[in-house]
Write a protein that holds these residues in place. Structure first.
Motif: not given
Length: 366
Positions: A43-44, A47-48, A50-51, A101-102, A105, A364-365
């Motif tokens: 998950h991290a 998110r990275r 996406a950022d 979130d995935e 993305l 944004a996620l």
């Protein structure tokens, strides 16, 4: 530096990160950096990524994005299925949050306004397909092995996989989904999972040139004819057998075809989770009608959340990854035992837990 090497530390990241993010000239670099785990996504990591896309989307200094994997074995073997196994066993909800979130993305990658170049070198499975095959520029090499292997662990193709496979020529996508077959460069191109073939030895120079020049000018210098695949010569029996209306009829047609490849396909199908097979078949047929990637990802989220509560997901991961005995005990054990109601449960709306992507997934996620 080869495309598969861990990225060196830079102003925007560290080689200790599971995703190394940095810029080189006009190129944004994303390197998945868990080589011992075949760069499996957490998950991290989602998110990275996406950022990074958020930072680069409106940055005029970044004209394109390049995604690669550390190590020599592949871009990404998918999601961290050990974590999913543990979550499913405990009745948790962490996997649902990860998928939310995935999938957002995945949709965002498909809509990214700048060239998004994914190097699908080596093994690319499941979630690895999600972060690459929705990109605008998808490169395979002689080492590429691309697969959506979910039915083998009691799961169903996700990350937009049913969207991609439903749009493959004829019934090739159904064949790949039900058998979990991995394909090389030529077949990935044929199935619409990739766009260009570049020999792996040229990847370092390709990355260097992309940092200085536009993607459209660089690619023609490196793209080569792909090695011949296997599926084009098998289209006749694949299209005829997989056009059947049920998984049972598909297996019957494969077994009665007479050709050894068809019989092997039948055996491969019958080794998979009967429930996952029937749900996958229904998901592919529905995906053909849904239209946009966003609508299909919303459907996949319902299916994945339902799978999280199924016995076959835990059992499939146990047999393939945890204990590695390769002897899953599916429940129900046969295709005939899986009812229409069993399949329908996977497509039940989730109410306020629905994944809602709209038509544009750049937000944004959450």
């Amino acid at each position: 530096m080869t495309s598969g090497s861990p990225a060196p530390a830079g102003a925007q990241g560290s080689s200790l990160d599971t995703v190394v993010v940095r810029t080189e000239g006009h190129l944004g670099r994303i390197v998945l950096n868990r080589p011992k785990a075949l760069n499996a996504l957490t998950h991290a990591m989602v998110r990275r990524i996406a950022d990074a896309l958020s930072a680069w989307e409106d940055d005029p200094a970044v004209r394109a994005v390049l995604v690669t994997g550390a190590g020599e074995r592949g871009l990404c073997a998918g999601g961290d299925i050990r974590a999913i196994h543990d979550d499913a066993r405990s009745g948790g909800t962490a996997s649902a949050g990860f998928w939310r979130d995935e999938y957002r993305l995945n949709a965002r990658i498909a809509r990214f306004p700048k060239p998004y170049v994914a190097v699908m070198d080596g093994l690319v499975m499941g979630g690895g397909v999600g972060i690459s095959a929705h990109g605008g520029v998808r490169i395979v090499t002689e080492r590429s092995r691309v697969a959506m292997p979910e039915t083998g662990i009691g799961f169903v193709p996700d990350v937009g996989g049913t969207y991609l496979l439903a749009r493959a020529p004829g019934e090739l996508g159904t064949h790949l989904a039900l058998t979990a077959t991995a394909v090389g460069a030529g077949d990935a191109l044929l199935c619409g999972l990739a766009d260009h073939f570049v020999p792996s030895a040229l990847l370092p120079r390709l990355a260097e040139d992309l940092a200085r020049e536009p993607v459209a000018e660089v690619l023609p210098r490196y793209a080569r004819p792909a090695p011949e695949g296997e599926l084009a010569a098998q289209r006749e029996w694949i299209d005829a057998c997989y056009a059947a209306g049920t998984v049972e009829e598909i297996v019957e047609r494969l077994e009665n075809h007479g050709g050894p490849a068809a019989k092997e396909a039948a055996a491969a199908v019958l080794a998979k989770s009967p429930t996952a097979l029937k749900v996958t078949f229904e998901a592919l047929r529905r995906a053909r009608r849904l239209g946009s990637l966003e609508r299909v990802l919303e459907q996949e989220y319902r299916v994945s959340c339902a799978a999280l509560t199924s016995a076959d997901l835990v059992e499939g991961i146990r047999a393939q990854v945890i204990d590695k005995d390769r002897r899953p005990r599916w429940s129900p054990p046969t295709l005939a035992d899986v009812t229409d109601a069993d399949v329908a449960r996977y497509f039940t709306p989730l109410g306020d837990r629905e994944l809602r992507l709209g038509g544009d997934s750049r937000g944004a996620l959450g």
